[in-house]
Scaffold this motif. Structure first.
Motif, PDB file in Angstrom:
ATOM      1  N   ALA A 169     -10.253 -59.196  19.886  1.00  0.00           N
ATOM      2  CA  ALA A 169      -9.072 -59.657  20.621  1.00  0.00           C
ATOM      3  C   ALA A 169      -7.784 -59.323  19.872  1.00  0.00           C
ATOM      4  CB  ALA A 169      -9.166 -61.158  20.870  1.00  0.00           C
ATOM      5  N   ASN A 170      -7.724 -59.650  18.572  1.00  0.00           N
ATOM      6  CA  ASN A 170      -6.455 -59.374  17.901  1.00  0.00           C
ATOM      7  C   ASN A 170      -6.305 -57.894  17.546  1.00  0.00           C
ATOM      8  OD1 ASN A 170      -7.988 -59.448  15.496  1.00  0.00           O
ATOM      9  ND2 ASN A 170      -7.280 -61.507  15.013  1.00  0.00           N
ATOM     10  N   ALA A 171      -7.418 -57.159  17.412  1.00  0.00           N
ATOM     11  CA  ALA A 171      -7.312 -55.713  17.218  1.00  0.00           C
ATOM     12  C   ALA A 171      -6.697 -55.073  18.455  1.00  0.00           C
ATOM     13  CB  ALA A 171      -8.681 -55.110  16.926  1.00  0.00           C
ATOM     14  N   ALA A 172      -7.105 -55.535  19.632  1.00  0.00           N
ATOM     15  CA  ALA A 172      -6.549 -54.996  20.877  1.00  0.00           C
ATOM     16  C   ALA A 172      -5.049 -55.285  20.969  1.00  0.00           C
ATOM     17  CB  ALA A 172      -7.280 -55.584  22.082  1.00  0.00           C
ATOM     18  N   VAL A 173      -4.641 -56.479  20.560  1.00  0.00           N
ATOM     19  CA  VAL A 173      -3.214 -56.817  20.574  1.00  0.00           C
ATOM     20  C   VAL A 173      -2.452 -55.925  19.597  1.00  0.00           C
ATOM     21  CG1 VAL A 173      -1.526 -58.612  19.985  1.00  0.00           C
ATOM     22  CG2 VAL A 173      -3.516 -59.177  21.372  1.00  0.00           C
ATOM     23  N   LEU A 174      -2.986 -55.733  18.399  1.00  0.00           N
ATOM     24  CA  LEU A 174      -2.314 -54.871  17.416  1.00  0.00           C
ATOM     25  C   LEU A 174      -2.174 -53.443  17.922  1.00  0.00           C
ATOM     26  CD1 LEU A 174      -3.849 -56.003  14.005  1.00  0.00           C
ATOM     27  CD2 LEU A 174      -1.596 -56.546  14.954  1.00  0.00           C
ATOM     28  N   LEU A 175      -3.225 -52.907  18.519  1.00  0.00           N
ATOM     29  CA  LEU A 175      -3.157 -51.542  19.039  1.00  0.00           C
ATOM     30  C   LEU A 175      -2.160 -51.437  20.187  1.00  0.00           C
ATOM     31  CD1 LEU A 175      -6.944 -50.650  18.855  1.00  0.00           C
ATOM     32  CD2 LEU A 175      -5.109 -49.703  17.430  1.00  0.00           C
ATOM     33  N   THR A 176      -2.114 -52.442  21.032  1.00  0.00           N
ATOM     34  CA  THR A 176      -1.142 -52.460  22.128  1.00  0.00           C
ATOM     35  C   THR A 176       0.278 -52.492  21.591  1.00  0.00           C
ATOM     36  OG1 THR A 176      -2.709 -53.579  23.585  1.00  0.00           O
ATOM     37  CG2 THR A 176      -0.374 -53.748  24.177  1.00  0.00           C
ATOM     38  N   LEU A 177       0.523 -53.334  20.597  1.00  0.00           N
ATOM     39  CA  LEU A 177       1.861 -53.419  20.001  1.00  0.00           C
ATOM     40  C   LEU A 177       2.226 -52.130  19.267  1.00  0.00           C
ATOM     41  CD1 LEU A 177       1.862 -57.070  18.618  1.00  0.00           C
ATOM     42  CD2 LEU A 177       3.243 -56.158  20.511  1.00  0.00           C
ATOM     43  N   ALA A 178       1.271 -51.537  18.580  1.00  0.00           N
ATOM     44  CA  ALA A 178       1.546 -50.309  17.832  1.00  0.00           C
ATOM     45  C   ALA A 178       1.916 -49.167  18.773  1.00  0.00           C
ATOM     46  CB  ALA A 178       0.337 -49.922  16.988  1.00  0.00           C
ATOM     47  N   GLU A 179       1.302 -49.142  19.949  1.00  0.00           N
ATOM     48  CA  GLU A 179       1.561 -48.065  20.900  1.00  0.00           C
ATOM     49  C   GLU A 179       2.724 -48.365  21.827  1.00  0.00           C
ATOM     50  OE1 GLU A 179      -2.201 -47.463  22.792  1.00  0.00           O
ATOM     51  OE2 GLU A 179      -3.173 -46.944  20.903  1.00  0.00           O
ATOM     52  N   GLY A 180       2.984 -49.661  22.081  1.00  0.00           N
ATOM     53  CA  GLY A 180       3.985 -50.021  23.073  1.00  0.00           C
ATOM     54  C   GLY A 180       5.269 -50.602  22.537  1.00  0.00           C
ATOM     55  N   GLY A 181       5.392 -50.678  21.228  1.00  0.00           N
ATOM     56  CA  GLY A 181       6.602 -51.243  20.657  1.00  0.00           C
ATOM     57  C   GLY A 181       6.646 -52.743  20.800  1.00  0.00           C
ATOM     58  N   PRO A 182       7.757 -53.358  20.441  1.00  0.00           N
ATOM     59  CA  PRO A 182       7.859 -54.817  20.585  1.00  0.00           C
ATOM     60  C   PRO A 182       7.625 -55.241  22.035  1.00  0.00           C
ATOM     61  CG  PRO A 182       9.694 -53.968  19.309  1.00  0.00           C
ATOM     62  CD  PRO A 182       8.972 -52.783  19.880  1.00  0.00           C
ATOM     63  N   LEU A 183       6.775 -56.267  22.206  1.00  0.00           N
ATOM     64  CA  LEU A 183       6.451 -56.760  23.540  1.00  0.00           C
ATOM     65  C   LEU A 183       6.536 -58.277  23.567  1.00  0.00           C
ATOM     66  CD1 LEU A 183       3.315 -54.548  24.330  1.00  0.00           C
ATOM     67  CD2 LEU A 183       5.588 -54.341  25.349  1.00  0.00           C
ATOM     68  N   SER A 184       6.778 -58.802  24.743  1.00  0.00           N
ATOM     69  CA  SER A 184       6.824 -60.254  24.916  1.00  0.00           C
ATOM     70  C   SER A 184       5.411 -60.810  25.020  1.00  0.00           C
ATOM     71  CB  SER A 184       7.591 -60.604  26.193  1.00  0.00           C
ATOM     72  OG  SER A 184       6.842 -60.209  27.333  1.00  0.00           O
ATOM     73  N   GLN A 185       5.309 -62.111  24.830  1.00  0.00           N
ATOM     74  CA  GLN A 185       4.020 -62.782  24.987  1.00  0.00           C
ATOM     75  C   GLN A 185       3.511 -62.575  26.408  1.00  0.00           C
ATOM     76  OE1 GLN A 185       3.692 -66.807  23.450  1.00  0.00           O
ATOM     77  NE2 GLN A 185       2.474 -67.374  25.234  1.00  0.00           N
ATOM     78  N   LYS A 186       4.401 -62.618  27.366  1.00  0.00           N
ATOM     79  CA  LYS A 186       4.013 -62.435  28.768  1.00  0.00           C
ATOM     80  C   LYS A 186       3.415 -61.047  28.985  1.00  0.00           C
ATOM     81  CE  LYS A 186       5.906 -62.883  33.422  1.00  0.00           C
ATOM     82  NZ  LYS A 186       7.098 -63.205  34.203  1.00  0.00           N
ATOM     83  N   ASP A 187       4.048 -60.017  28.412  1.00  0.00           N
ATOM     84  CA  ASP A 187       3.520 -58.655  28.541  1.00  0.00           C
ATOM     85  C   ASP A 187       2.156 -58.531  27.879  1.00  0.00           C
ATOM     86  OD1 ASP A 187       5.764 -57.782  29.938  1.00  0.00           O
ATOM     87  OD2 ASP A 187       6.782 -57.084  28.124  1.00  0.00           O
ATOM     88  N   LEU A 188       2.007 -59.129  26.706  1.00  0.00           N
ATOM     89  CA  LEU A 188       0.729 -59.079  26.001  1.00  0.00           C
ATOM     90  C   LEU A 188      -0.357 -59.836  26.759  1.00  0.00           C
ATOM     91  CD1 LEU A 188       2.037 -59.501  22.369  1.00  0.00           C
ATOM     92  CD2 LEU A 188       0.860 -57.489  23.291  1.00  0.00           C
ATOM     93  N   SER A 194       5.989 -57.709  17.247  1.00  0.00           N
ATOM     94  CA  SER A 194       5.716 -56.361  16.776  1.00  0.00           C
ATOM     95  C   SER A 194       4.750 -56.421  15.604  1.00  0.00           C
ATOM     96  CB  SER A 194       7.007 -55.637  16.401  1.00  0.00           C
ATOM     97  OG  SER A 194       7.746 -56.387  15.480  1.00  0.00           O
ATOM     98  N   VAL A 195       4.213 -55.260  15.268  1.00  0.00           N
ATOM     99  CA  VAL A 195       3.229 -55.134  14.195  1.00  0.00           C
ATOM    100  C   VAL A 195       3.946 -55.138  12.850  1.00  0.00           C
ATOM    101  CG1 VAL A 195       1.471 -53.601  13.245  1.00  0.00           C
ATOM    102  CG2 VAL A 195       1.730 -53.802  15.702  1.00  0.00           C
ATOM    103  N   THR A 196       3.377 -55.845  11.889  1.00  0.00           N
ATOM    104  CA  THR A 196       3.933 -55.851  10.532  1.00  0.00           C
ATOM    105  C   THR A 196       3.421 -54.623   9.767  1.00  0.00           C
ATOM    106  OG1 THR A 196       2.085 -57.097   9.632  1.00  0.00           O
ATOM    107  CG2 THR A 196       3.977 -58.385  10.476  1.00  0.00           C
ATOM    108  N   ASP A 197       4.013 -54.374   8.624  1.00  0.00           N
ATOM    109  CA  ASP A 197       3.542 -53.270   7.779  1.00  0.00           C
ATOM    110  C   ASP A 197       2.099 -53.495   7.344  1.00  0.00           C
ATOM    111  OD1 ASP A 197       5.962 -51.959   8.003  1.00  0.00           O
ATOM    112  OD2 ASP A 197       6.753 -52.757   6.107  1.00  0.00           O
ATOM    113  N   LEU A 198       1.744 -54.743   7.051  1.00  0.00           N
ATOM    114  CA  LEU A 198       0.373 -55.071   6.664  1.00  0.00           C
ATOM    115  C   LEU A 198      -0.611 -54.622   7.751  1.00  0.00           C
ATOM    116  CD1 LEU A 198      -1.734 -56.587   4.860  1.00  0.00           C
ATOM    117  CD2 LEU A 198      -1.192 -58.625   6.215  1.00  0.00           C
ATOM    118  N   ALA A 199      -0.307 -54.972   8.995  1.00  0.00           N
ATOM    119  CA  ALA A 199      -1.184 -54.598  10.108  1.00  0.00           C
ATOM    120  C   ALA A 199      -1.147 -53.091  10.339  1.00  0.00           C
ATOM    121  CB  ALA A 199      -0.767 -55.337  11.373  1.00  0.00           C
ATOM    122  N   ARG A 200       0.031 -52.496  10.255  1.00  0.00           N
ATOM    123  CA  ARG A 200       0.165 -51.054  10.475  1.00  0.00           C
ATOM    124  C   ARG A 200      -0.708 -50.275   9.490  1.00  0.00           C
ATOM    125  NH1 ARG A 200       3.385 -49.201  13.825  1.00  0.00           N
ATOM    126  NH2 ARG A 200       4.901 -50.874  13.749  1.00  0.00           N
TER     127      ARG A 200
END
Length: 156
Positions: free
Chosen positions: A41-60, A99-105
Motif C-alpha cells: 500500500a505505501n509503496a504504491a503511494v510512493l510510486l504515485t507521488l514520485a511519478e505524479g508530483g505533489p498530490l492531495s490526500q483526495k487525489d491519492l 510529496s516523496v522525501t529524499d529518504l523515500a526517493r
C-alpha cells in the motif's frame, strides 16, 4: 459447468482462483518490500507521488481506491516514518499536498526492483504471450464484473 448440478466447490470457480492468486502475489510483494520498510500500500503511494508530483490526500485516495480515513492514516504513518512530507496546498487553504522525501526517493529503485522480481516470480513458467493473454483475460473479467455490478450499485 452448464448442465451440471450446482454445488459449492470453491476450486471450480474463477473467483476462488483470482482471490487465491491475488492474495499470494500480494504476500510475495509484501515479503520483498518488508526489508525496505514498506508495504504494498505505501509503496504504491510512493510510486504515485514520485511519478505524479505533489498530490492531495483526495487525489491519492482516488488513485489508490481506498477510503479517505484509510489514506489519512497511511499518510500519517508515512510522514512519521520520514517517507512523505506535507506542505500547504496553494489552491486549497484547508488541504495539504504530499510529496516523496529524499529518504523515500533513495528507495524507489529498490521498490521497483522488488515489484518487478515479484511479478517475474508469479509468472514463472509462463511465456510472454501467456502472460499477456492472462492480463487480457483478467481485464475482461474485471470489465464483466464492473458491468454486472453497475445496476446493483446504482440507486433506484
Amino acid at each position: 459447468m452448464e448442465g451440471e448440478e450446482e454445488r459449492w466447490d470453491p476450486e471450480r470457480y474463477v473467483a476462488f482462483w483470482i482471490n487465491s492468486s491475488s492474495r499470494k502475489v500480494i504476500r510475495l510483494h509484501e515479503l520483498r518490500l518488508r526489508p525496505l520498510g514498506l508495504s504494498m500500500a505505501n509503496a504504491a503511494v510512493l510510486l504515485t507521488l514520485a511519478e505524479g508530483g505533489p498530490l492531495s490526500q483526495k487525489d491519492l485516495t482516488r488513485s489508490a481506491r481506498v477510503e479517505q480515513p484509510t489514506m489519512a492514516e497511511m499518510l500519517s504513518r508515512m510522514e512519521r516514518d520520514g517517507l512523505v512530507c506535507r506542505q500547504p496546498n496553494p489552491r486549497d487553504r484547508r488541504g495539504s499536498l504530499f510529496s516523496v522525501t529524499d529518504l523515500a526517493r533513495d528507495r524507489l529503485d529498490l521498490v521497483r526492483e522488488a515489484l518487478v522480481q515479484g511479478e517475474r516470480d508469479a509468472l514463472s513458467g509462463l511465456t510472454d504471450e501467456e502472460a499477456e493473454q492472462l492480463i487480457r483475460l483478467l481485464r475482461r473479467v474485471a470489465d464483466n464484473v464492473d458491468r454486472a455490478a453497475a445496476p446493483i450499485q446504482s440507486p433506484r
